[in-house]
Design an enzyme around this catalytic site. Sequence first.
Site, mmCIF file in Angstrom:
data_model
loop_
_atom_site.group_PDB
_atom_site.id
_atom_site.type_symbol
_atom_site.label_atom_id
_atom_site.label_comp_id
_atom_site.label_asym_id
_atom_site.label_seq_id
_atom_site.Cartn_x
_atom_site.Cartn_y
_atom_site.Cartn_z
ATOM 1 N N THR A 1 33.446 25.751 23.949
ATOM 2 C CA THR A 1 33.279 26.666 25.081
ATOM 3 C C THR A 1 34.025 27.976 24.826
ATOM 4 O O THR A 1 33.491 29.066 25.047
ATOM 5 C CB THR A 1 33.815 26.000 26.368
ATOM 6 N N ASN B 1 21.258 20.719 23.905
ATOM 7 C CA ASN B 1 21.999 19.482 24.123
ATOM 8 C C ASN B 1 21.326 18.519 25.091
ATOM 9 O O ASN B 1 21.645 17.347 25.115
ATOM 10 C CB ASN B 1 23.415 19.811 24.620
ATOM 11 N N GLN C 1 25.581 21.277 18.668
ATOM 12 C CA GLN C 1 24.808 20.030 18.538
ATOM 13 C C GLN C 1 24.252 19.807 17.131
ATOM 14 O O GLN C 1 23.765 18.708 16.836
ATOM 15 C CB GLN C 1 23.658 20.006 19.554
ATOM 16 N N GLY D 1 34.733 20.164 17.722
ATOM 17 C CA GLY D 1 35.224 18.954 17.064
ATOM 18 C C GLY D 1 34.701 17.650 17.645
ATOM 19 O O GLY D 1 34.317 16.730 16.915
ATOM 20 N N HIS D 2 34.650 17.567 18.965
ATOM 21 C CA HIS D 2 34.462 16.231 19.558
ATOM 22 C C HIS D 2 33.017 15.758 19.591
ATOM 23 O O HIS D 2 32.743 14.634 20.006
ATOM 24 C CB HIS D 2 35.098 16.161 20.962
ATOM 25 N N THR E 1 49.519 29.258 19.127
ATOM 26 C CA THR E 1 49.936 28.412 18.005
ATOM 27 C C THR E 1 48.796 27.469 17.632
ATOM 28 O O THR E 1 48.238 26.792 18.493
ATOM 29 C CB THR E 1 51.191 27.603 18.400
ATOM 30 N N CYS F 1 28.063 18.237 32.043
ATOM 31 C CA CYS F 1 28.693 19.255 32.887
ATOM 32 C C CYS F 1 27.962 19.438 34.199
ATOM 33 O O CYS F 1 28.531 19.918 35.163
ATOM 34 C CB CYS F 1 28.727 20.591 32.153
HETATM 35 C C1 LIG Z 1 29.508 20.317 24.131
HETATM 36 C C2 LIG Z 1 28.850 21.636 23.967
HETATM 37 C C3 LIG Z 1 29.562 22.828 24.117
HETATM 38 C C4 LIG Z 1 30.996 22.871 24.553
HETATM 39 O O1 LIG Z 1 31.890 22.449 23.575
HETATM 40 P P1 LIG Z 1 33.336 21.952 24.044
HETATM 41 O O2 LIG Z 1 34.091 21.776 22.758
HETATM 42 O O3 LIG Z 1 33.120 20.679 24.786
HETATM 43 O O4 LIG Z 1 33.916 23.012 24.912
HETATM 44 C C5 LIG Z 1 28.901 24.019 23.928
HETATM 45 N N1 LIG Z 1 27.607 24.034 23.585
HETATM 46 C C6 LIG Z 1 26.885 22.923 23.415
HETATM 47 C C7 LIG Z 1 25.472 23.004 23.015
HETATM 48 C C8 LIG Z 1 27.481 21.684 23.613
HETATM 49 O O5 LIG Z 1 26.758 20.573 23.470
#
Ligand SMILES: *Cc1c(COP(=O)(O)O)cnc(C)c1O
Length: 384
Positions: A72, A151, A179, A200-201, A237, A325
Amino acid sequence: MKRIYFDHSATTPVDEEVLQEMLPYFTEKFGNASSIHSYGRAAKVVLEESREVVADLCRAHANEIYFTGSGTEADNLAILGVIRHPGNQGKHIITSKIEHHAVLHPCEQLEKEGYEVTYLPPDEYGMIDPDSVAQAIRKETVLISVMHANNEVGTINPVQEISRIAREREVLFHTDAVQTFGKLSIDLRQLPVDLMTMSGHKIYGPKGVGVLYIRRGVKLKPIMFGGAHEKNRRPGTENIPAIVGLAKAAAICKKNMNADEKQIKSLRDKLFKQIKDNIPRVRLNGHLEQRLPGLLNLSFEGIEGEALLLSLDLKGVAASSGSACTSGSVDPSHVLRAMGVPPNIAQSSIRFSLGRSNTIEDIDYTAAVLKEIVERLRKLSPFE
Ligand SMILES: *Cc1c(COP(=O)(O)O)cnc(C)c1O
């Protein structure tokens, strides 16, 4: 009870190898990468190594990789940072109606500040037509932002063509590749993208770390102030454990990309086939072919998506209603709406997003419980 996770587009578990790689950076290797002493230098070394690994996966140069606090934040930095740089003249942005809110909301904010934004509609499969992008370009257009893959429905956009158009017309091009990074091969030497967002996640790395690729020479103003980190573009940091984790996750993706894609896609297609063969009045949202390997967004006519999700959850199956979201709000998905899906069909949609841990047993079990649930809910439905 069996527990099955089909929400990998919302987030993924941290890979065990990733976790092991991260752990020492919380404890004995805790240095601040800005410090002069040996602790700091060790942190700086691993920071730069991580940058190399991320760059390698998308064929960028390491000095074009900027770590941020999330996907984000990277989207915000790309959009606000480009538009607010005095060297980028013009007050117009082109984006699409199907972007993640991390792109849409900063664009809406800019509209309040007097900028103009064109939101391009997708076709019925969720795809953005490169010609529509070309036609929307004006003299004062500074930036085009179109996501690599969506997504919610998984449709993969023709970013090769769109980025070529942007380059020809001398407009900067940003793509949210959260994605696709780590899942599809991305070669930034071939793709004239100027800015690209990663996270990352979504790739079995930790939450709270993202990346913005900024091509050399692109003018971008920071959106936060407080230090010279990340070449004066993103102060704070550096989150070394998370950055190390993201890099490890990226390295694993590189190694397994083809095998993962094949396996996940094959399971996804089996799930779709079983559902289609056993449940009437199901419709696929998104593109049949140009789609993320793990993604399956389906509408079950006559049923509330939320009711379906709750019933599935009781049976141990975790799916979602489009984007995490927006769930909890009653508005139907902005993506399905933009694709022209009628509101009642949009309300009956759920998303399965498959990942590495899923097995054929998960597919068989889910298809079976889904059939039961859909039959039961349709009997209860006042619309049937
Ligand atoms: C999950 C997602 C984000 C946001 O990433 P975060 O690391 O969760 O803030 C932005 N764009 C897309 C297409 C996503 O799927």
